[in-house]
Design a protein around this motif. Structure first.
Motif, PDB file in Angstrom:
ATOM      1  N   PHE A  40       0.765  -1.212  -0.021  1.00  0.00           N
ATOM      2  CA  PHE A  40       0.108  -0.054  -0.033  1.00  0.00           C
ATOM      3  C   PHE A  40       0.729   1.353   0.126  1.00  0.00           C
ATOM      4  O   PHE A  40       1.794   1.174   0.549  1.00  0.00           O
ATOM      5  CB  PHE A  40      -0.832   0.220   1.141  1.00  0.00           C
ATOM      6  CG  PHE A  40      -2.099  -0.982   1.499  1.00  0.00           C
ATOM      7  CD1 PHE A  40      -2.864  -1.057   0.267  1.00  0.00           C
ATOM      8  CD2 PHE A  40      -1.932  -2.044   2.311  1.00  0.00           C
ATOM      9  CE1 PHE A  40      -3.606  -2.202   0.358  1.00  0.00           C
ATOM     10  CE2 PHE A  40      -2.888  -2.983   2.131  1.00  0.00           C
ATOM     11  CZ  PHE A  40      -3.943  -2.890   1.337  1.00  0.00           C
ATOM     12  N   LYS A  44      -1.621   5.950   2.480  1.00  0.00           N
ATOM     13  CA  LYS A  44      -2.717   4.787   2.501  1.00  0.00           C
ATOM     14  C   LYS A  44      -2.453   4.054   3.818  1.00  0.00           C
ATOM     15  O   LYS A  44      -3.339   3.686   4.535  1.00  0.00           O
ATOM     16  CB  LYS A  44      -3.092   4.303   1.548  1.00  0.00           C
ATOM     17  CG  LYS A  44      -4.138   3.004   1.495  1.00  0.00           C
ATOM     18  CD  LYS A  44      -4.391   2.390   0.069  1.00  0.00           C
ATOM     19  CE  LYS A  44      -5.588   1.494   0.401  1.00  0.00           C
ATOM     20  NZ  LYS A  44      -5.884   0.698  -0.938  1.00  0.00           N
ATOM     21  N   GLU A 115       2.791  -4.680  -7.140  1.00  0.00           N
ATOM     22  CA  GLU A 115       1.170  -4.970  -7.186  1.00  0.00           C
ATOM     23  C   GLU A 115       0.830  -4.843  -5.720  1.00  0.00           C
ATOM     24  O   GLU A 115       1.274  -5.549  -4.591  1.00  0.00           O
ATOM     25  CB  GLU A 115       1.090  -6.630  -7.505  1.00  0.00           C
ATOM     26  CG  GLU A 115      -0.441  -6.794  -7.630  1.00  0.00           C
ATOM     27  CD  GLU A 115      -0.811  -8.457  -7.764  1.00  0.00           C
ATOM     28  OE1 GLU A 115      -1.597  -8.881  -7.114  1.00  0.00           O
ATOM     29  OE2 GLU A 115       0.262  -8.741  -8.507  1.00  0.00           O
ATOM     30  N   GLU A 116      -0.285  -3.978  -5.669  1.00  0.00           N
ATOM     31  CA  GLU A 116      -1.010  -3.695  -4.238  1.00  0.00           C
ATOM     32  C   GLU A 116      -1.926  -4.851  -3.933  1.00  0.00           C
ATOM     33  O   GLU A 116      -2.683  -5.410  -4.840  1.00  0.00           O
ATOM     34  CB  GLU A 116      -1.713  -2.311  -4.348  1.00  0.00           C
ATOM     35  CG  GLU A 116      -2.447  -2.105  -3.048  1.00  0.00           C
ATOM     36  CD  GLU A 116      -3.172  -0.621  -3.158  1.00  0.00           C
ATOM     37  OE1 GLU A 116      -4.053  -0.575  -2.598  1.00  0.00           O
ATOM     38  OE2 GLU A 116      -2.753   0.266  -3.907  1.00  0.00           O
ATOM     39  N   ALA A 117      -2.094  -5.240  -2.562  1.00  0.00           N
ATOM     40  CA  ALA A 117      -3.238  -6.306  -2.199  1.00  0.00           C
ATOM     41  C   ALA A 117      -4.553  -6.161  -2.379  1.00  0.00           C
ATOM     42  O   ALA A 117      -4.824  -4.886  -2.185  1.00  0.00           O
ATOM     43  CB  ALA A 117      -2.818  -6.459  -0.704  1.00  0.00           C
ATOM     44  N   ASN A 118      -5.116  -6.849  -3.256  1.00  0.00           N
ATOM     45  CA  ASN A 118      -6.517  -6.410  -3.599  1.00  0.00           C
ATOM     46  C   ASN A 118      -7.445  -7.912  -3.438  1.00  0.00           C
ATOM     47  O   ASN A 118      -6.938  -8.937  -2.974  1.00  0.00           O
ATOM     48  CB  ASN A 118      -6.937  -5.879  -4.816  1.00  0.00           C
ATOM     49  CG  ASN A 118      -6.192  -6.389  -5.958  1.00  0.00           C
ATOM     50  OD1 ASN A 118      -6.084  -7.560  -5.816  1.00  0.00           O
ATOM     51  ND2 ASN A 118      -5.364  -5.762  -6.814  1.00  0.00           N
ATOM     52  N   GLY A 119      -8.571  -7.701  -3.877  1.00  0.00           N
ATOM     53  CA  GLY A 119      -9.514  -9.007  -3.622  1.00  0.00           C
ATOM     54  C   GLY A 119      -9.440  -9.707  -2.334  1.00  0.00           C
ATOM     55  O   GLY A 119      -9.569  -9.169  -1.499  1.00  0.00           O
ATOM     56  N   LYS A 121      -7.106 -11.409  -0.878  1.00  0.00           N
ATOM     57  CA  LYS A 121      -6.016 -11.088  -0.133  1.00  0.00           C
ATOM     58  C   LYS A 121      -6.058  -9.889   0.703  1.00  0.00           C
ATOM     59  O   LYS A 121      -5.899  -9.939   1.966  1.00  0.00           O
ATOM     60  CB  LYS A 121      -4.833 -10.911  -0.953  1.00  0.00           C
ATOM     61  CG  LYS A 121      -4.419 -11.971  -2.062  1.00  0.00           C
ATOM     62  CD  LYS A 121      -3.185 -11.730  -2.858  1.00  0.00           C
ATOM     63  CE  LYS A 121      -2.945 -12.838  -3.556  1.00  0.00           C
ATOM     64  NZ  LYS A 121      -1.789 -12.362  -4.751  1.00  0.00           N
ATOM     65  N   ALA A 122      -6.939  -8.803   0.197  1.00  0.00           N
ATOM     66  CA  ALA A 122      -7.126  -7.670   1.108  1.00  0.00           C
ATOM     67  C   ALA A 122      -8.221  -7.988   2.025  1.00  0.00           C
ATOM     68  O   ALA A 122      -7.933  -7.650   3.005  1.00  0.00           O
ATOM     69  CB  ALA A 122      -7.185  -6.424   0.336  1.00  0.00           C
ATOM     70  N   TYR A 126      -7.990  -7.501   5.952  1.00  0.00           N
ATOM     71  CA  TYR A 126      -9.118  -6.830   6.788  1.00  0.00           C
ATOM     72  C   TYR A 126      -9.877  -7.482   7.938  1.00  0.00           C
ATOM     73  O   TYR A 126     -10.348  -7.026   8.989  1.00  0.00           O
ATOM     74  CB  TYR A 126      -9.958  -5.987   6.035  1.00  0.00           C
ATOM     75  CG  TYR A 126      -9.265  -4.817   5.119  1.00  0.00           C
ATOM     76  CD1 TYR A 126      -8.662  -3.838   5.864  1.00  0.00           C
ATOM     77  CD2 TYR A 126      -9.170  -4.730   3.742  1.00  0.00           C
ATOM     78  CE1 TYR A 126      -8.049  -2.848   5.313  1.00  0.00           C
ATOM     79  CE2 TYR A 126      -8.318  -3.650   3.249  1.00  0.00           C
ATOM     80  CZ  TYR A 126      -7.926  -2.757   3.897  1.00  0.00           C
ATOM     81  OH  TYR A 126      -7.329  -1.695   3.289  1.00  0.00           O
TER      82      TYR A 126
END
Length: 574
Positions: A40, A44, A115-119, A121-122, A126
């Motif tokens: 990130f 952020k 590559e930012e963590a998303n999907g 993985k994020a 959280y």
């Protein structure tokens, strides 16, 4: 009796130390994990950290409400302690499995190409993070209130000593987290770091369970919001009534017990006290006016003086609570931007050993493990002879000293950051990380005064049945401070940006940012806030019935405690 009480206090402070150790190791180095592993951006990442910490403390209100209203402090701590433990375990699993994180990438060299963590993985991250937030938030106010419940409410000296002991345990937990646990995270990876946090949390739960059969437990008394709402509804309903000049005519004035079979009686059935009538917020007194028409009035139309006075206390305490928000906004910077500030400095102690930037936050706690005992054994007895106050200085005075000292933490931070930036840009030099130690030391000293004073203030201003919730207001101040930090960063960036410059705090490179100006802004806000606090604290009026007991009252309470201890249940009330 005294051995049992000692074991109980050790168990409570043990939980305080281990829980703080677990969450501090995560929270104080989380920004590094977000940058290096989750990729990130800096701004952020800083906001994720402040929002996480803010949520922890905001949820303390929920924990206080559950404890006072339905579960009791023991069961609230027990249940949500395991919720927090599950969050730590899930974080360690994610940190261990590569497929649950973005591909490895160096944010310092490749930056936006990572590559930012998303999907999912994020999502996993959280969920784990906010399981920790939920558990810790519900634990925190109950640790303090449950420990304080082991003492007589008006034993000012012992209560003050307990709050200092709890803060000492807090310092020990922070110190271990910021040294040993951060070192493990830095050198062995976040998997081991999160795993050690999970182990520390498990040890804290064992401390809690070890005192199960010795605790003095206050039972929950139903919804804490109902009697508060009753006061406002009754006052509005009778807004056209004229308050009698003789306060003895108010309902419940001078009585030893509230009327039976009402929610307010169950909630405010404090066997040790009834609150005296005061002249503050006279509009609320209309809730106590009896309508002499021969009919019985419901608790939504007729409230007791004690019920009304507790609501007055809560309203009066709101400005005191609000004045600590800026203080906690400063704390947020020490856990985010100051850590990154340290990352841009020379972290070497020897040729082969480097100090993790997050561990710099341990410096004030090294100081405090010596200062807190000195405060209790030297400062308090000395000042007590002058002020004739059992705790040396009053909680409001203690808060004020802390708020004033906190200003100089940001002054030191601004001066050092400017010096670091000049050295880096003009002289191509890297300052030693220990240049930023003063800002941590100064704030640590201010926190000893403000944090403990605020907890003591709120606990002493509450009746039985509201201790956990009002103690939670202390932690809620942390929440608002961290949320305000996120908002302030966004506002500052927006105001200071233009077509050719993106703002004071918008880059990932501190050499391009103007963190020093941001620190000066916080110093100015802190000083203004201190004078605002002086105004409200001088207006605050203690209810006379919350003053220390007379010797006769103390003897009566001793007899009541002996009776209570001889007949209490061996399992926590619920």
């Amino acid at each position: 009796m005294y051995v049992s009480l000692l074991l109980v206090v050790v168990g409570i402070t043990g939980l305080q130390a281990f829980e703080m150790m677990a969450i501090a190791a995560v929270g104080n180095n989380l920004i590094t994990y977000l940058l290096n592993e989750m990729h990130f951006p800096l701004s952020k990442s800083a906001n994720i950290v402040t929002n996480f910490v803010g949520t922890v403390f905001l949820l303390s209100l929920f924990g206080g409400f559950l404890s006072d209203s339905y579960l009791g402090s023991f069961w609230t701590m027990f249940i949500f302690g395991f919720v927090e433990l599950s969050g730590f375990i899930l974080l360690s699993v994610q940190a261990h499995l590569p497929q649950m994180r973005p591909p490895h990438c160096d944010m310092l060299t490749e930056g936006s190409q990572c590559e930012e963590a998303n999907g999912y993985k994020a999502l996993i991250f959280y969920v784990a993070l906010y399981l920790v937030a939920l558990g810790s938030g519900c634990l925190k106010p109950n640790i303090i209130s449950h420990g304080a419940d082991q003492f007589k409410k008006k034993d000012t000296k012992k209560l003050s000593s307990f709050f200092n002991a709890a803060y000492f345990a807090f310092c020990i937990g922070e110190l271990v987290a910021l040294t040993a646990l951060i070192w493990v995270q830095t050198h062995s990876g976040m998997f081991f770091g999160f795993g050690v946090s999970a182990a520390a949390m498990a040890a804290g739960l064992l401390c809690l369970i070890s005192g199960t059969f010795s605790y003095r437990n206050n039972p929950p008394r139903g919804s804490i919001f109902t009697p508060i709402a009753q006061v406002f509804v009754a006052a509005i309903t009778k807004r056209k009534q004229i308050c009698p000049s003789n306060t003895e005519m108010h309902h419940g004035s001078g009585s030893t017990n509230t009327e039976p079979n009402t929610i307010s009686a169950k909630f405010l059935g404090d066997r040790n006290r009834n609150l005296f009538h005061t002249k503050l917020f006279r509009f609320l007194d209309k809730a106590c006016i009896k309508v002499h028409d021969g009919t019985s009035e419901s608790p939504w139309r007729l409230c007791t003086v004690t019920q009304v006075e507790q609501v007055k206390i809560i309203i009066s305490a709101v400005p005191i609570f609000a004045c600590t928000i800026i203080f906690n906004t400063i704390l947020a910077q020490l856990q985010t931007f100051s850590v990154q500030q340290g990352s841009a400095m020379d972290t070497r102690i020897t040729k082969s050993f480097k100090i993790p930037p997050a561990s710099l936050q341990a410096i004030p706690y090294i100081m405090l493990i010596f200062v807190v005992p000195l405060y209790e054994t030297v400062f308090v007895p000395t000042v007590r002879k002058i002020t004739k106050t059992e705790s040396g200085i009053s909680p409001l005075q203690r808060i004020g000293i802390g708020l004033f000292v906190a200003t100089f933490s940001m002054v030191a931070a601004a001066l050092v950051e400017k010096k670091r930036q000049v050295a880096a840009l003009k002289h191509n030099e890297t300052l030693s990380i220990f240049w930023i130690a003063p800002q941590f030391l100064i704030f640590g000293l201010s926190e000893m005064f403000t944090a403990v004073g605020l907890i003591e203030f709120f606990y002493k201003q509450s009746l039985e049945g509201m201790q956990s919730f009002l103690t939670a207001m202390t932690y809620c101040s942390y929440s608002f401070g961290f949320y305000f930090s996120s908002l302030l960063v966004s506002i500052v960036n927006k105001i200071t940006s233009n077509s050719s410059y993106s703002g004071w705090l918008s880059d990932n490179d501190l050499n391009k940012d103007r963190l020093d100006l941001f620190y000066w802004l916080l110093a100015a806000l802190s000083l203004i806030n201190f004078f605002n606090y002086l105004f409200w604290s001088t207006l605050y009026y203690y209810n006379p019935s919350l003053s220390p007991t007379t010797p006769q009252e103390s003897h009566r309470e001793d007899l009541e405690n002996q009776s209570f201890n001889s007949s209490k249940h061996l399992i926590p009330n619920n």
